[in-house]
Design a protein around this motif. Structure first.
Motif, PDB file in Angstrom:
ATOM      1  N   GLY A  64      91.852  33.084  29.793  1.00 53.42           N
ATOM      2  CA  GLY A  64      93.098  32.578  29.075  1.00 53.42           C
ATOM      3  C   GLY A  64      92.776  32.453  27.846  1.00 53.42           C
ATOM      4  O   GLY A  64      94.004  31.481  26.609  1.00 53.42           O
ATOM      5  N   PRO A  67      96.748  33.285  26.149  1.00 55.48           N
ATOM      6  CA  PRO A  67      97.253  32.254  25.732  1.00 55.48           C
ATOM      7  C   PRO A  67      97.837  31.800  24.714  1.00 55.48           C
ATOM      8  O   PRO A  67      97.518  30.900  23.853  1.00 55.48           O
ATOM      9  N   GLN A  68      96.140  31.075  24.990  1.00 57.06           N
ATOM     10  CA  GLN A  68      95.477  29.761  24.577  1.00 57.06           C
ATOM     11  C   GLN A  68      95.477  29.940  22.877  1.00 57.06           C
ATOM     12  O   GLN A  68      95.796  29.705  22.109  1.00 57.06           O
ATOM     13  N   VAL A  70      98.191  32.251  21.169  1.00 57.67           N
ATOM     14  CA  VAL A  70      99.299  32.738  20.561  1.00 57.67           C
ATOM     15  C   VAL A  70     100.081  31.014  21.008  1.00 57.67           C
ATOM     16  O   VAL A  70     100.839  30.838  19.832  1.00 57.67           O
ATOM     17  N   GLN A  71      99.237  29.321  21.747  1.00 56.02           N
ATOM     18  CA  GLN A  71     100.012  28.289  21.576  1.00 56.02           C
ATOM     19  C   GLN A  71      99.619  27.827  20.303  1.00 56.02           C
ATOM     20  O   GLN A  71     100.258  27.388  19.565  1.00 56.02           O
ATOM     21  N   ALA A  74     102.021  29.520  17.555  1.00 58.00           N
ATOM     22  CA  ALA A  74     103.129  28.964  17.101  1.00 58.00           C
ATOM     23  C   ALA A  74     103.570  27.452  17.169  1.00 58.00           C
ATOM     24  O   ALA A  74     104.301  27.809  16.262  1.00 58.00           O
ATOM     25  N   ASN A  89      98.400  38.990  29.284  1.00 60.08           N
ATOM     26  CA  ASN A  89      98.728  37.406  29.213  1.00 60.08           C
ATOM     27  C   ASN A  89      98.788  37.232  27.533  1.00 60.08           C
ATOM     28  O   ASN A  89      99.927  36.748  27.351  1.00 60.08           O
ATOM     29  N   THR A  92     102.354  38.792  27.020  1.00 60.01           N
ATOM     30  CA  THR A  92     102.974  37.838  27.589  1.00 60.01           C
ATOM     31  C   THR A  92     103.514  36.385  27.067  1.00 60.01           C
ATOM     32  O   THR A  92     105.158  36.025  26.966  1.00 60.01           O
ATOM     33  N   SER A  93     102.352  36.024  26.583  1.00 61.99           N
ATOM     34  CA  SER A  93     102.742  34.460  25.756  1.00 61.99           C
ATOM     35  C   SER A  93     103.519  35.288  25.050  1.00 61.99           C
ATOM     36  O   SER A  93     104.451  34.482  24.072  1.00 61.99           O
ATOM     37  N   GLU A  95     105.562  37.316  23.649  1.00 60.75           N
ATOM     38  CA  GLU A  95     106.825  37.348  24.412  1.00 60.75           C
ATOM     39  C   GLU A  95     107.658  36.605  24.229  1.00 60.75           C
ATOM     40  O   GLU A  95     108.622  35.859  23.495  1.00 60.75           O
ATOM     41  N   ALA A  96     107.127  35.373  25.426  1.00 59.03           N
ATOM     42  CA  ALA A  96     108.313  33.953  24.847  1.00 59.03           C
ATOM     43  C   ALA A  96     107.898  33.043  24.283  1.00 59.03           C
ATOM     44  O   ALA A  96     109.125  32.775  24.043  1.00 59.03           O
ATOM     45  N   ALA A  97     106.539  33.272  23.194  1.00 55.31           N
ATOM     46  CA  ALA A  97     106.775  32.143  22.290  1.00 55.31           C
ATOM     47  C   ALA A  97     107.863  33.018  20.387  1.00 55.31           C
ATOM     48  O   ALA A  97     107.919  32.046  19.807  1.00 55.31           O
TER      49      ALA A  97
ATOM     50  N   PHE B  82      92.149  25.585  32.120  1.00 53.25           N
ATOM     51  CA  PHE B  82      91.608  26.984  32.375  1.00 53.25           C
ATOM     52  C   PHE B  82      92.412  27.603  31.686  1.00 53.25           C
ATOM     53  O   PHE B  82      92.974  29.205  32.056  1.00 53.25           O
ATOM     54  N   HIS B  83      93.514  27.049  30.980  1.00 49.25           N
ATOM     55  CA  HIS B  83      94.478  27.772  30.174  1.00 49.25           C
ATOM     56  C   HIS B  83      95.607  28.434  31.199  1.00 49.25           C
ATOM     57  O   HIS B  83      95.882  29.338  30.614  1.00 49.25           O
ATOM     58  N   LEU B  88     104.577  27.751  25.671  1.00 49.93           N
ATOM     59  CA  LEU B  88     105.703  28.980  25.047  1.00 49.93           C
ATOM     60  C   LEU B  88     107.137  28.566  25.031  1.00 49.93           C
ATOM     61  O   LEU B  88     107.626  29.394  25.651  1.00 49.93           O
ATOM     62  N   GLY B  89     107.875  28.524  23.232  1.00 50.68           N
ATOM     63  CA  GLY B  89     108.888  28.750  23.003  1.00 50.68           C
ATOM     64  C   GLY B  89     109.854  27.798  24.304  1.00 50.68           C
ATOM     65  O   GLY B  89     110.470  28.738  24.742  1.00 50.68           O
ATOM     66  N   ARG B  91     109.357  27.920  27.144  1.00 50.63           N
ATOM     67  CA  ARG B  91     109.110  28.194  28.527  1.00 50.63           C
ATOM     68  C   ARG B  91     108.156  27.934  29.767  1.00 50.63           C
ATOM     69  O   ARG B  91     106.846  27.758  28.275  1.00 50.63           O
ATOM     70  N   LEU B  93     104.713  29.561  31.273  1.00 48.09           N
ATOM     71  CA  LEU B  93     104.001  29.795  32.059  1.00 48.09           C
ATOM     72  C   LEU B  93     102.581  30.258  32.528  1.00 48.09           C
ATOM     73  O   LEU B  93     102.284  28.981  32.472  1.00 48.09           O
ATOM     74  N   PHE B  95      99.534  32.039  34.375  1.00 43.78           N
ATOM     75  CA  PHE B  95      98.618  32.984  34.522  1.00 43.78           C
ATOM     76  C   PHE B  95      97.934  33.447  36.031  1.00 43.78           C
ATOM     77  O   PHE B  95      97.018  32.220  35.921  1.00 43.78           O
ATOM     78  N   LEU B  98      94.418  32.984  35.755  1.00 46.50           N
ATOM     79  CA  LEU B  98      93.633  32.241  35.871  1.00 46.50           C
ATOM     80  C   LEU B  98      93.279  30.872  36.061  1.00 46.50           C
ATOM     81  O   LEU B  98      91.977  29.927  36.100  1.00 46.50           O
TER      82      LEU B  98
END
Lengths: 133, 291
Positions: A64, A67-68, A70-71, A74, A89, A92-93, A95-97, B82-83, B88-89, B91, B93, B95, B98
């Motif tokens: 991950g 996503p990490q 991206v966090q 963000a 992954n 997707t992250s 986009e959400a952020a 495991f993230h 984010l934003g 929302r 999410l 995965f 993972l």
């Protein structure tokens, strides 16, 4: 230098904080094409070009990393990310952020900022890289 | 008695040994179960010819977030090692690939916004097996099969080791996957003895060292079978002597054996003298475990 009057941006782009993946945290050496597991992110203010390098906390995540990372972006207030490839992954992250993703083949962070401001970098609208572990 | 056949290196003859041992013991009247734990590429069934009479799905529980109840507080993301779940934003999410299915996110959610839904990871299938020849064997065989694209073999192996037929078995033989990582650890867990199959080459030796270290780390007694004996060098023998790991059996490099195996014939069917050799091997393992 950008603009003579406050609030006028000669590139007609919103001022934003962008993040560029980097292997060594330097502005004038080639960027890193890896997104989630790059060693550093270079944060640049698109107007003042003020920049700083920060170590990517996701570089050695067991899983991950995308996503990490991206966090991390963000929470740092980044609005656009430039890298070589974005895995599913990570995309997707982003986009959400609400972070725009741009991809490049080569260049230094300094060049990439110029290309970003000139609008010649390709914005991606789907994952471009394979899933990695 | 639970015997795990493992190796480190791939292609050393784990399945040849596991199926040979299972057939030999079953033919002598013991109640034997054999589990193929190499869930990414199970192939013991080729030697054992089971009739698959039972099938079950292996599910893992994955969080599902109700966006109406979730306020994006992020407690689920903080607790996940495991993230697999991030906010984010605003929302949340998930995965799924993972996720290790631990359920922590569901437990800590202060708004009860997460429920767990099953996601298929693979299947188990099993039934009686007697090999492909005239042996009077009756092995309870089962294998796990990880769905293509699923990254985690451990849940499938873990459920396979609870297979229904094991309750009645006196002897359980586990055909482990190659390597020395999580799937192998999961296969070895709870075994009484680890039978490490190697070949006498620098490649066999390299991975045998890892396998021996692993069995010591988990605390399972181990012995070695040298397959394709006669090729390579003396490195494996020297290592076993120094490390105090007994070499329990040697299977020679013999073109006739290779040809029989390549036709899908079990070793003990093509060469019945191996029936007694495997029974002797078993007796020595029992003695070794008892002492």
């Amino acid at each position: 230098m950008v603009g003579f009057q406050t609030g006028i941006n000669k590139y007609e782009r919103d001022i934003m904080k962008i993040a560029i993946s980097s292997p060594d945290g330097k502005l004038d050496t080639p960027f890193s094409p890896r997104f989630g597991r790059c060693e550093f992110f270079i944060f640049i203010d698109s107007e003042t070009r003020k920049w700083e390098a920060k170590a990517n906390p996701a570089v050695s995540a067991r899983g991950g990393a995308g996503p990490q990372a991206v966090q991390f972006l963000a929470s740092s207030g980044v609005k656009a990310a430039i890298s070589g490839q974005f895995g599913p992954n990570a995309y997707t992250s982003l986009e959400a952020a609400g972070i725009e993703a741009y991809e490049a083949d080569d260049g230094t962070p300094s060049d990439l900022l110029d290309r970003f401001l000139a609008g010649t970098l390709k914005q991606v609208s789907a994952a471009t890289g394979p899933k990695r572990h | 008695m639970i015997i795990a056949v493992a190796s480190g290196k791939g292609g050393t003859g784990k399945t040849t040994v596991a199926t040979g041992l299972a057939l030999a013991l079953s033919e002598s009247g013991q109640t034997v179960a054999c589990l193929d734990c190499d869930v990414e590429a199970p192939n013991a069934h080729i030697f054992l010819n089971p009739a698959f009479e039972h099938r079950e799905t292996v599910n893992q529980l994955i969080p599902e977030v109700d966006p109406d109840l979730c306020d994006g507080c992020g407690e689920c993301a903080d607790v996940c090692q495991f993230h697999a779940i991030v906010v984010l934003g605003g929302r949340t999410l998930v995965f799924p690939e993972l996720c290790h299915g631990c359920g922590s996110c569901t437990l800590v959610c202060p708004h009860k916004a997460i429920r767990e839904v099953p996601k298929a990871q693979g299947i188990l299938e099993g039934g009686p097996a007697a090999g492909g020849g005239p042996l009077l064997a009756g092995i309870d065989f089962a294998q796990g099969l990880l769905n293509v694209g699923e990254p985690m073999a451990v849940p499938v192996i873990s459920q396979l080791k609870k297979w229904r037929g094991l309750i009645d078995a006196d002897i359980v033989i586990l055909d482990s996957p190659p390597g020395a990582s999580c799937p192998v650890v999961e296969s070895l867990r709870g075994a009484d003895f680890a039978l490490l199959v190697t070949e006498p080459t620098p490649f066999g030796l390299h991975d045998l060292r890892l396998a021996v270290e692993l069995t010591r780390e988990i605390g399972i007694p181990a012995g070695v079978i040298v397959n394709r004996d006669g090729i390579g060098d003396a490195g494996v023998d020297e290592f076993c002597r120094e490390a105090g790991v007994p070499i329990l059996m040697r299977i020679p490099m013999d073109r006739r054996i290779a040809e029989a195996l390549a036709r899908g014939e079990a070793l003990v069917e093509a060469f019945p003298e191996y029936l007694d050799r495997f029974r002797d091997l078993y007796d020595r393992i029992v003695e070794g475990v008892a002492s």
